[in-house]
Write a protein that holds these residues in place. Structure first.
Motif, mmCIF file in Angstrom:
data_model
loop_
_atom_site.group_PDB
_atom_site.id
_atom_site.type_symbol
_atom_site.label_atom_id
_atom_site.label_comp_id
_atom_site.label_asym_id
_atom_site.label_seq_id
_atom_site.Cartn_x
_atom_site.Cartn_y
_atom_site.Cartn_z
ATOM 1 N N LEU A 50 0.798 -1.225 0.000
ATOM 2 C CA LEU A 50 0.000 0.000 0.000
ATOM 3 C C LEU A 50 0.833 1.279 0.000
ATOM 4 N N PRO A 51 1.903 1.384 0.794
ATOM 5 C CA PRO A 51 2.704 2.622 0.720
ATOM 6 C C PRO A 51 3.276 2.865 -0.686
ATOM 7 N N LEU A 52 3.683 1.796 -1.369
ATOM 8 C CA LEU A 52 4.195 1.951 -2.730
ATOM 9 C C LEU A 52 3.096 2.397 -3.686
ATOM 10 N N VAL A 53 1.899 1.867 -3.501
ATOM 11 C CA VAL A 53 0.761 2.259 -4.335
ATOM 12 C C VAL A 53 0.460 3.739 -4.128
ATOM 13 N N ILE A 54 0.461 4.173 -2.885
ATOM 14 C CA ILE A 54 0.181 5.581 -2.582
ATOM 15 C C ILE A 54 1.229 6.479 -3.224
ATOM 16 N N ILE A 55 2.482 6.114 -3.072
ATOM 17 C CA ILE A 55 3.571 6.910 -3.675
ATOM 18 C C ILE A 55 3.421 6.959 -5.186
ATOM 19 N N LEU A 56 3.159 5.808 -5.798
ATOM 20 C CA LEU A 56 2.995 5.755 -7.247
ATOM 21 C C LEU A 56 1.844 6.642 -7.694
ATOM 22 N N GLU A 57 0.714 6.535 -7.029
ATOM 23 C CA GLU A 57 -0.453 7.308 -7.447
ATOM 24 C C GLU A 57 -0.243 8.808 -7.263
ATOM 25 N N VAL A 58 0.265 9.211 -6.109
ATOM 26 C CA VAL A 58 0.406 10.646 -5.841
ATOM 27 C C VAL A 58 1.565 11.239 -6.634
ATOM 28 N N ILE A 59 2.753 10.661 -6.497
ATOM 29 C CA ILE A 59 3.934 11.212 -7.172
ATOM 30 C C ILE A 59 3.827 11.015 -8.690
ATOM 31 N N GLY A 60 3.386 9.828 -9.113
ATOM 32 C CA GLY A 60 3.218 9.579 -10.542
ATOM 33 C C GLY A 60 2.174 10.495 -11.158
ATOM 34 N N GLY A 61 1.061 10.668 -10.473
ATOM 35 C CA GLY A 61 0.018 11.568 -10.966
ATOM 36 C C GLY A 61 0.513 12.999 -11.085
ATOM 37 N N LEU A 62 1.220 13.473 -10.062
ATOM 38 C CA LEU A 62 1.760 14.836 -10.110
ATOM 39 C C LEU A 62 2.813 14.978 -11.209
ATOM 40 N N ALA A 63 3.622 13.943 -11.410
ATOM 41 C CA ALA A 63 4.643 13.982 -12.463
ATOM 42 C C ALA A 63 3.996 14.146 -13.837
ATOM 43 N N ILE A 64 2.906 13.427 -14.072
ATOM 44 C CA ILE A 64 2.211 13.562 -15.357
ATOM 45 C C ILE A 64 1.602 14.953 -15.480
ATOM 46 N N ILE A 65 1.009 15.451 -14.425
ATOM 47 C CA ILE A 65 0.378 16.775 -14.472
ATOM 48 C C ILE A 65 1.386 17.848 -14.875
ATOM 49 N N ILE A 66 2.577 17.803 -14.282
ATOM 50 C CA ILE A 66 3.577 18.836 -14.601
ATOM 51 C C ILE A 66 4.425 18.464 -15.811
ATOM 52 N N GLY A 67 4.215 17.270 -16.343
ATOM 53 C CA GLY A 67 4.937 16.852 -17.540
ATOM 54 C C GLY A 67 6.389 16.534 -17.285
ATOM 55 N N TRP A 68 6.672 15.846 -16.187
ATOM 56 C CA TRP A 68 8.041 15.479 -15.833
ATOM 57 C C TRP A 68 8.215 13.972 -16.000
ATOM 58 N N THR A 121 7.441 12.166 -18.431
ATOM 59 C CA THR A 121 6.097 11.761 -18.844
ATOM 60 C C THR A 121 6.046 10.367 -19.436
ATOM 61 N N ARG A 122 6.921 10.068 -20.376
ATOM 62 C CA ARG A 122 6.831 8.765 -21.051
ATOM 63 C C ARG A 122 7.039 7.592 -20.091
ATOM 64 N N PRO A 123 8.114 7.567 -19.299
ATOM 65 C CA PRO A 123 8.267 6.404 -18.415
ATOM 66 C C PRO A 123 7.198 6.338 -17.320
ATOM 67 N N PHE A 173 -2.780 6.828 -21.157
ATOM 68 C CA PHE A 173 -1.363 6.874 -20.777
ATOM 69 C C PHE A 173 -0.474 6.371 -21.914
ATOM 70 N N LEU A 174 -0.933 5.371 -22.650
ATOM 71 C CA LEU A 174 -0.133 4.877 -23.767
ATOM 72 C C LEU A 174 -0.023 5.927 -24.878
ATOM 73 N N PHE A 175 -1.034 6.781 -25.019
ATOM 74 C CA PHE A 175 -0.916 7.912 -25.945
ATOM 75 C C PHE A 175 0.193 8.855 -25.487
ATOM 76 N N LEU A 176 0.297 9.069 -24.179
ATOM 77 C CA LEU A 176 1.385 9.902 -23.667
ATOM 78 C C LEU A 176 2.739 9.247 -23.920
ATOM 79 N N ASP A 197 9.256 18.314 -19.213
ATOM 80 C CA ASP A 197 10.049 17.536 -20.164
ATOM 81 C C ASP A 197 10.622 18.432 -21.253
ATOM 82 N N ASN A 198 9.881 19.435 -21.655
ATOM 83 C CA ASN A 198 10.334 20.334 -22.716
ATOM 84 C C ASN A 198 11.541 21.155 -22.288
ATOM 85 N N LEU A 199 11.634 21.459 -21.022
ATOM 86 C CA LEU A 199 12.793 22.212 -20.533
ATOM 87 C C LEU A 199 14.065 21.400 -20.673
#
Length: 138
Positions: free
Chosen positions: A49-67, A69-71, A110-113, A124-126
């Motif tokens: 569960l802690p790994l799931v929480i980290i993945l969801e929160v940090i992964g979600g925020l990473a996609i939002i800011i575009g950091w 993104t692909r991996p 996500f696969l489109f991303l 990512d653009n930076l």
């Protein structure tokens, strides 16, 4: 050259597809015991569960800011498919079937991303531009 629609749809799309993960991760923190118990009943070790929480929160925020993104999108696509198969594969229950299809649709987004990258207004653009400037200066 990107059109205005592409410029604004990329960050908005990243926000829409990822907000569900950020919110789900935060809800798992506040409902930790319940989520942990549910995972156990589904045969998934609650110690994950802690790994799931980290993945969801940090992964979600990473996609939002575009950091990264692909991996990150690739990982979240796999997570969405696994979650569908483990938690929502009871097709005798219409709600579970809808949740299954929702997860599969999110994985498709996500696969489109993965295929097309983060688009406009992404960190990512930076890094891409920084690498281009370094290679031009060399």
């Amino acid at each position: 050259m990107m059109s205005n629609i592409q410029i604004f749809s990329a960050p908005l799309g990243r926000f829409f597809i990822s907000t569900i993960f950020v919110m789900a991760g935060l809800n798992k923190i506040s409902g930790y015991e319940g989520t942990s118990g549910y995972m156990d009943t589904m045969g998934v070790p609650s110690g994950l569960l802690p790994l799931v929480i980290i993945l969801e929160v940090i992964g979600g925020l990473a996609i939002i800011i575009g950091w990264k993104t692909r991996p990150v999108a690739f990982i979240l696509a796999g997570f969405s498919i696994l979650s569908a198969l483990i938690f929502h594969a009871d097709f005798t229950d219409q709600n579970m079937m809808i949740m299954f299809m929702k997860n599969i649709a999110i994985a498709g987004g996500f696969l489109f991303l993965v295929a097309h990258g983060s688009g406009a207004y992404a960190l990512d653009n930076l890094t891409i531009n920084k690498r281009k400037n370094l290679s031009v200066a060399d």
